[in-house]
Design a protein around this motif. Structure first.
Motif, PDB file in Angstrom:
ATOM      1  N   LEU A  61     -53.519 -18.316  59.701  1.00  0.00           N
ATOM      2  CA  LEU A  61     -52.586 -19.350  60.164  1.00  0.00           C
ATOM      3  C   LEU A  61     -51.652 -18.763  61.227  1.00  0.00           C
ATOM      4  CD1 LEU A  61     -51.284 -22.195  59.831  1.00  0.00           C
ATOM      5  CD2 LEU A  61     -49.809 -21.171  58.089  1.00  0.00           C
ATOM      6  N   GLN A  62     -51.126 -17.570  60.945  1.00  0.00           N
ATOM      7  CA  GLN A  62     -50.225 -16.929  61.909  1.00  0.00           C
ATOM      8  C   GLN A  62     -50.928 -16.642  63.224  1.00  0.00           C
ATOM      9  OE1 GLN A  62     -47.281 -13.950  60.702  1.00  0.00           O
ATOM     10  NE2 GLN A  62     -47.995 -14.276  58.622  1.00  0.00           N
ATOM     11  N   GLN A  63     -52.218 -16.304  63.150  1.00  0.00           N
ATOM     12  CA  GLN A  63     -52.988 -16.081  64.382  1.00  0.00           C
ATOM     13  C   GLN A  63     -53.061 -17.357  65.222  1.00  0.00           C
ATOM     14  OE1 GLN A  63     -56.672 -14.222  64.543  1.00  0.00           O
ATOM     15  NE2 GLN A  63     -56.087 -12.405  63.358  1.00  0.00           N
ATOM     16  N   LEU A  64     -53.229 -18.485  64.537  1.00  0.00           N
ATOM     17  CA  LEU A  64     -53.272 -19.751  65.283  1.00  0.00           C
ATOM     18  C   LEU A  64     -51.908 -20.070  65.896  1.00  0.00           C
ATOM     19  CD1 LEU A  64     -55.556 -22.065  63.126  1.00  0.00           C
ATOM     20  CD2 LEU A  64     -56.088 -20.897  65.265  1.00  0.00           C
ATOM     21  N   TYR A  65     -50.827 -19.865  65.123  1.00  0.00           N
ATOM     22  CA  TYR A  65     -49.491 -20.085  65.692  1.00  0.00           C
ATOM     23  C   TYR A  65     -49.319 -19.208  66.940  1.00  0.00           C
ATOM     24  CZ  TYR A  65     -47.869 -22.496  61.395  1.00  0.00           C
ATOM     25  OH  TYR A  65     -47.686 -23.371  60.352  1.00  0.00           O
ATOM     26  N   HIS A  66     -49.806 -17.966  66.853  1.00  0.00           N
ATOM     27  CA  HIS A  66     -49.666 -17.058  67.986  1.00  0.00           C
ATOM     28  C   HIS A  66     -50.446 -17.575  69.203  1.00  0.00           C
ATOM     29  CE1 HIS A  66     -48.787 -13.379  70.066  1.00  0.00           C
ATOM     30  NE2 HIS A  66     -50.063 -13.288  70.395  1.00  0.00           N
ATOM     31  N   THR A  97     -48.144 -28.501  61.732  1.00  0.00           N
ATOM     32  CA  THR A  97     -46.851 -27.857  61.471  1.00  0.00           C
ATOM     33  C   THR A  97     -46.276 -27.158  62.702  1.00  0.00           C
ATOM     34  OG1 THR A  97     -48.047 -25.924  60.626  1.00  0.00           O
ATOM     35  CG2 THR A  97     -47.236 -27.523  58.998  1.00  0.00           C
ATOM     36  N   TYR A  98     -47.044 -27.054  63.785  1.00  0.00           N
ATOM     37  CA  TYR A  98     -46.540 -26.405  65.000  1.00  0.00           C
ATOM     38  C   TYR A  98     -45.700 -27.405  65.778  1.00  0.00           C
ATOM     39  CZ  TYR A  98     -46.413 -23.374  69.078  1.00  0.00           C
ATOM     40  OH  TYR A  98     -45.988 -22.566  70.107  1.00  0.00           O
TER      41      TYR A  98
ATOM     42  N   ASP B  54     -31.891 -16.171  60.370  1.00  0.00           N
ATOM     43  CA  ASP B  54     -32.835 -15.058  60.238  1.00  0.00           C
ATOM     44  C   ASP B  54     -33.597 -15.111  58.916  1.00  0.00           C
ATOM     45  OD1 ASP B  54     -30.527 -14.554  58.820  1.00  0.00           O
ATOM     46  OD2 ASP B  54     -30.595 -12.387  59.122  1.00  0.00           O
ATOM     47  N   GLN B  55     -33.157 -15.990  58.002  1.00  0.00           N
ATOM     48  CA  GLN B  55     -33.857 -16.113  56.712  1.00  0.00           C
ATOM     49  C   GLN B  55     -34.962 -17.173  56.759  1.00  0.00           C
ATOM     50  OE1 GLN B  55     -33.170 -14.127  54.006  1.00  0.00           O
ATOM     51  NE2 GLN B  55     -31.784 -13.049  55.403  1.00  0.00           N
ATOM     52  N   LYS B  56     -34.991 -17.977  57.828  1.00  0.00           N
ATOM     53  CA  LYS B  56     -35.998 -19.047  57.931  1.00  0.00           C
ATOM     54  C   LYS B  56     -37.303 -18.457  58.461  1.00  0.00           C
ATOM     55  CE  LYS B  56     -34.545 -22.726  60.116  1.00  0.00           C
ATOM     56  NZ  LYS B  56     -33.785 -23.522  61.116  1.00  0.00           N
ATOM     57  N   ASN B  57     -37.915 -17.595  57.630  1.00  0.00           N
ATOM     58  CA  ASN B  57     -39.121 -16.900  58.091  1.00  0.00           C
ATOM     59  C   ASN B  57     -40.269 -17.061  57.090  1.00  0.00           C
ATOM     60  OD1 ASN B  57     -38.699 -14.961  55.997  1.00  0.00           O
ATOM     61  ND2 ASN B  57     -37.157 -13.972  57.302  1.00  0.00           N
ATOM     62  N   ASN B 126     -38.185 -20.448  61.858  1.00  0.00           N
ATOM     63  CA  ASN B 126     -38.201 -19.806  63.175  1.00  0.00           C
ATOM     64  C   ASN B 126     -39.406 -18.875  63.252  1.00  0.00           C
ATOM     65  OD1 ASN B 126     -35.764 -21.138  63.584  1.00  0.00           O
ATOM     66  ND2 ASN B 126     -34.638 -19.466  62.610  1.00  0.00           N
ATOM     67  N   HIS B 127     -39.986 -18.781  64.432  1.00  0.00           N
ATOM     68  CA  HIS B 127     -41.185 -17.948  64.592  1.00  0.00           C
ATOM     69  C   HIS B 127     -41.254 -17.457  66.029  1.00  0.00           C
ATOM     70  CE1 HIS B 127     -44.977 -16.432  63.129  1.00  0.00           C
ATOM     71  NE2 HIS B 127     -45.641 -16.985  64.130  1.00  0.00           N
ATOM     72  N   GLU B 128     -41.644 -16.203  66.173  1.00  0.00           N
ATOM     73  CA  GLU B 128     -41.725 -15.566  67.488  1.00  0.00           C
ATOM     74  C   GLU B 128     -40.425 -15.808  68.276  1.00  0.00           C
ATOM     75  OE1 GLU B 128     -45.461 -15.419  69.430  1.00  0.00           O
ATOM     76  OE2 GLU B 128     -46.572 -15.399  67.542  1.00  0.00           O
ATOM     77  N   ASN B 129     -39.292 -15.674  67.570  1.00  0.00           N
ATOM     78  CA  ASN B 129     -37.952 -15.820  68.154  1.00  0.00           C
ATOM     79  C   ASN B 129     -37.638 -17.232  68.674  1.00  0.00           C
ATOM     80  OD1 ASN B 129     -35.459 -14.560  68.481  1.00  0.00           O
ATOM     81  ND2 ASN B 129     -35.815 -14.162  70.647  1.00  0.00           N
ATOM     82  N   LEU B 130     -38.399 -18.215  68.251  1.00  0.00           N
ATOM     83  CA  LEU B 130     -38.122 -19.596  68.674  1.00  0.00           C
ATOM     84  C   LEU B 130     -37.731 -20.431  67.459  1.00  0.00           C
ATOM     85  CD1 LEU B 130     -40.946 -19.900  71.283  1.00  0.00           C
ATOM     86  CD2 LEU B 130     -38.504 -20.125  71.759  1.00  0.00           C
ATOM     87  N   LYS B 131     -36.672 -21.205  67.641  1.00  0.00           N
ATOM     88  CA  LYS B 131     -36.092 -21.936  66.525  1.00  0.00           C
ATOM     89  C   LYS B 131     -36.953 -23.132  66.110  1.00  0.00           C
ATOM     90  CE  LYS B 131     -31.836 -23.840  64.909  1.00  0.00           C
ATOM     91  NZ  LYS B 131     -30.418 -24.100  65.067  1.00  0.00           N
ATOM     92  N   ASN B 132     -37.190 -23.244  64.807  1.00  0.00           N
ATOM     93  CA  ASN B 132     -37.944 -24.373  64.242  1.00  0.00           C
ATOM     94  C   ASN B 132     -39.296 -24.584  64.924  1.00  0.00           C
ATOM     95  OD1 ASN B 132     -35.828 -24.894  62.455  1.00  0.00           O
ATOM     96  ND2 ASN B 132     -34.815 -26.241  63.912  1.00  0.00           N
ATOM     97  N   LEU B 133     -39.943 -23.485  65.306  1.00  0.00           N
ATOM     98  CA  LEU B 133     -41.250 -23.603  65.961  1.00  0.00           C
ATOM     99  C   LEU B 133     -42.292 -24.146  64.980  1.00  0.00           C
ATOM    100  CD1 LEU B 133     -42.425 -22.876  68.789  1.00  0.00           C
ATOM    101  CD2 LEU B 133     -43.510 -20.948  67.671  1.00  0.00           C
ATOM    102  N   ILE B 134     -42.091 -23.859  63.698  1.00  0.00           N
ATOM    103  CA  ILE B 134     -42.970 -24.370  62.647  1.00  0.00           C
ATOM    104  C   ILE B 134     -42.138 -25.327  61.805  1.00  0.00           C
ATOM    105  CG2 ILE B 134     -44.334 -23.694  60.624  1.00  0.00           C
ATOM    106  CD1 ILE B 134     -44.504 -20.888  61.935  1.00  0.00           C
ATOM    107  N   GLY B 135     -42.677 -26.513  61.541  1.00  0.00           N
ATOM    108  CA  GLY B 135     -41.874 -27.447  60.757  1.00  0.00           C
ATOM    109  C   GLY B 135     -42.627 -28.722  60.455  1.00  0.00           C
TER     110      GLY B 135
END
Lengths: 324, 324
Positions: A61-66, A97-98, B54-57, B126-135
Motif C-alpha cells: 500500500l505504501q508503495q502505491l502511495y509513493h 484513501t489517497y 507528527d503523530q498522524k502516521n 500525514n505522509h511524505e511530509n504532506l498534510k492529510n495526504l491519506i484520508g
C-alpha cells in the motif's frame, strides 16, 4: 472522487483493448508480460504489482502511495487498474484513501474480477492474518470488461471465478451456469449477466447491511478456510467448499429437509474441486474454524451466517452456543 | 457503518460528561491525565494517543488497528474518540477503514475540534511530509460538545480554534467573533453557532467539490506554511497567516481594491499572532511555498486558491504562470 452511488452505466465491454491516455496505470506484472503489445503502447506512468492475497499488505500500500506522490496524482485524475481481484482490492483501496479519494477505472483481467471482485466497490487489505480487515466502500467510476483476457487465464484461476458464478446461480437460479470442464470459456453475455446481477444487488444495498449480505453465501466458512490455510486455498475453491459446509450446517440445524439439502448438494457437486484441496480439508476440524468466523468482519458478538433455510437462502443470526 | 449523509441531529451538547458504556474508547493521553475522575469511571477498553500532527502516521494507525483486533471490534460497535483535531483525524481514519467502517462518536476536547475538525467527516494522516495526504470522508454518527473541556485548554491551543472562527467570520460576517484576549472563553451558543455553520456548508457539499471549498480560505497558503515549517507553525496560526497572504495576493493580482483589502486586513489584524511565528515568517520567501501548494491535495495541475474577489471570497483557478 468519492462515489455515493453505484452507477449502472459504469459497466462497459471493450472487445479491443484501448490504452488509456491520461492519469496513472497499475497492472498485474504477469499481465504486462502476457500483453507486451498493449502495455508497450501505454504512454502514462505504469506501476507493476504482484497478484496474490499475501500481497494485499500495508507495505505494498505504501508503495502505491509513493507512486501516486511521485507523479503528483490529483483528485481529478484517473487511476486505471488492470488485474484480478487481489490487485484491484489493493489498488482501489489506495486510490480511495489517497487525497480522500481519486478517480478509479477497473479493468478486471480474471473471471473472478469480471463477475465479482471489480463490482460493488469493496476494497481491502489483509491484516493480522484476517482477510480484508482494512478496507473501504469505493465503487469504480468505470468497470471495463475485456473478455479477451480470459484466453490467457490458467484453469486454476478460471475455476475461482466459476465458483462465484456457481454461488450466484445458487442464489438466483435464472443465471447461466458456467461450463465446469473449462473447455469452453464463458461468453460475453454470461459474464455481463453475472456482473449485472451483482451490480443490481449492490445498488440496492451499497454498504452491505441487508440484501447484499446474501452474496456472502459460503463466505463465512470460506474466509475462515482461507485464513486457516494461510491462503493456500484459493478464494473460489474456499467459497465452493464453504457453500457445502453451509448446506451441511443447515441440515444439522434442521433448517432444510433432506430433499432441499440433496438438490443443493447435487448442484454443488458439479464444481471441479481439486484433489489436494479436498485432502487438506479432510485434515481440518470444523470447530477450529469457529474463532475465525467469529472474528470475521461481518460478524458481531453474534455469529451471522448466510444459510439455506427451506427453499431460500437467508441471513441467520446464531447465538454462540449454536442455536439459530 | 458508513454514513452517506451528514446528519444535522448529530451535533449534541453534553454539559456534564457521561462515560460511554459500550464499544471502545480512544483519548488524548493528556486529557486522561487532566480528567482522572471521568476516565477512571470508564469501564470499556481505553487506548491513549499522543496529540500532534507528527503523530498522524502509519505507525500509530497500525497501533489502532491492533487495538481494534485485540478487542474484536465489530462493525456495529461504537468507537468513542476524545481529543482534539489531530487525535480525531487519526482515530476517525482508523475507524473508517477498519472492517470498511465501524460506528464513530467524536467528543472534541479543543475549540478547534468543536468548531471545525470534528465536523464534516474529513479524516487524515500525514505522509511524505504532506498534510492529510491519506484520508477518507467519514462523518461521525454523533459529535458531542462538552464546553467544560475548554477550561483546561492552554491559550496556545485555544488560539488555534479562534483562527478557524475568525475564518468563518471572514466568510460569513453574521457569526460571532471570539474574544482574542483569551480572557473570556467562547460560550456554548457561539461554539454551536460556528459548528452548525460548518455542518450546513458540509451538508451542501459533503465531498468538497464546490461550496465547501470556501472553508479552505487561508488553507492553501496555510498548509504550505505548516509543511514548510515541518509543522512547527500550528494549524490555526498558519491559517490566520494564510488568510493574510491570500489577501495580499488578491491585492497584487488586482482582484480587490485598496478599500476591500484594508477592511479585511483590519479584521485579520485583530488575531493575536505569536511573535516567534511572525519572526519565522519573515525568513520565508513566498515563492518557496508554491511547489507545496501545487502538491496540496485540493490542487490539480492548475492551482486553485480561495481568494478575496471584490466583496466576495471565491474559488479562483490560476494557471501556473500566475494569471487568474
Amino acid at each position: 472522487m468519492h462515489r455515493d452511488l453505484l452507477n449502472p452505466d459504469a459497466l462497459e465491454l471493450q472487445p479491443v483493448l484501448e490504452p488509456p491516455i491520461t492519469g496513472l496505470l497499475i497492472a498485474d506484472a504477469r499481465l504486462i508480460d502476457l500483453y507486451p503489445d498493449f502495455f508497450g503502447a501505454v504512454k502514462i506512468p505504469v506501476k507493476a504489482l504482484l497478484a496474490g492475497e499475501d500481497q494485499k499488505n500495508l507495505k505494498n500500500l505504501q508503495q502505491l502511495y509513493h507512486f501516486f506522490c511521485e507523479h503528483s496524482l490529483s483528485r481529478d485524475e484517473i487511476v486505471h487498474v488492470y488485474g484480478g481481484g487481489t490487485i484491484s482490492d489493493l489498488a482501489a483501496y489506495a486510490v480511495s484513501t489517497y487525497k480522500r479519494g481519486c478517480r478509479l477505472h477497473l479493468y478486471p483481467s480474471t473471471l473472478l474480477g469480471m463477475v465479482d471482485a471489480a463490482i460493488g466497490g469493496k476494497t481491502g487489505l489483509n491484516h493480522e492474518n484476517l482477510k480484508n480487515l482494512i478496507g473501504s466502500f469505493y465503487p469504480a467510476e468505470r468497470i471495463v470488461i475485456h473478455p479477451g483476457f480470459l484466453s490467457s487465464l490458467p484453469w486454476e484461476e478460471l475455476r475461482q471465478g466459476m465458483a462465484e458464478m456457481l454461488k450466484a446461480v445458487m442464489l438466483f437460479p435464472c443465471l447461466p451456469l458456467p461450463d465446469f470442464g473449462g473447455k469452453i470459456l464463458p461468453n460475453e453475455e454470461d459474464i455481463l449477466g453475472h456482473a449485472l446481477y451483482k451490480l443490481s444487488l449492490c445498488q440496492s444495498d451499497p454498504y452491505d447491511r441487508s440484501d447484499r449480505m446474501l452474496l456472502n453465501f459460503g463466505h463465512s466458512f470460506g474466509h475462515a478456510l482461507e485464513s486457516f490455510s494461510n491462503f493456500n486455498i484459493s478464494h473460489g475453491d474456499a467459497i465452493a467448499l464453504g457453500m457445502n459446509m453451509a448446506c451441511d450446517f443447515s441440515l444439522q440445524m434442521e433448517l432444510v429437509n433432506q430433499e432441499q439439502y440433496d438438490s443443493r448438494k447435487e448442484l454443488l457437486s458439479r464444481y471441479p474441486y481439486p484433489p489436494p484441496v479436498l485432502d487438506y480439508l479432510a485434515t481440518i476440524n470444523p470447530d477450529d474454524l469457529l474463532p475465525l468466523m467469529y472474528q470475521d468482519k461481518k460478524n458481531n458478538r453474534k455469529l451471522r451466517l448466510v444459510l439455506p433455510v427451506g427453499k431460500d437462502i437467508k441471513l441467520v443470526e446464531m447465538s454462540m452456543n449454536g442455536s439459530a
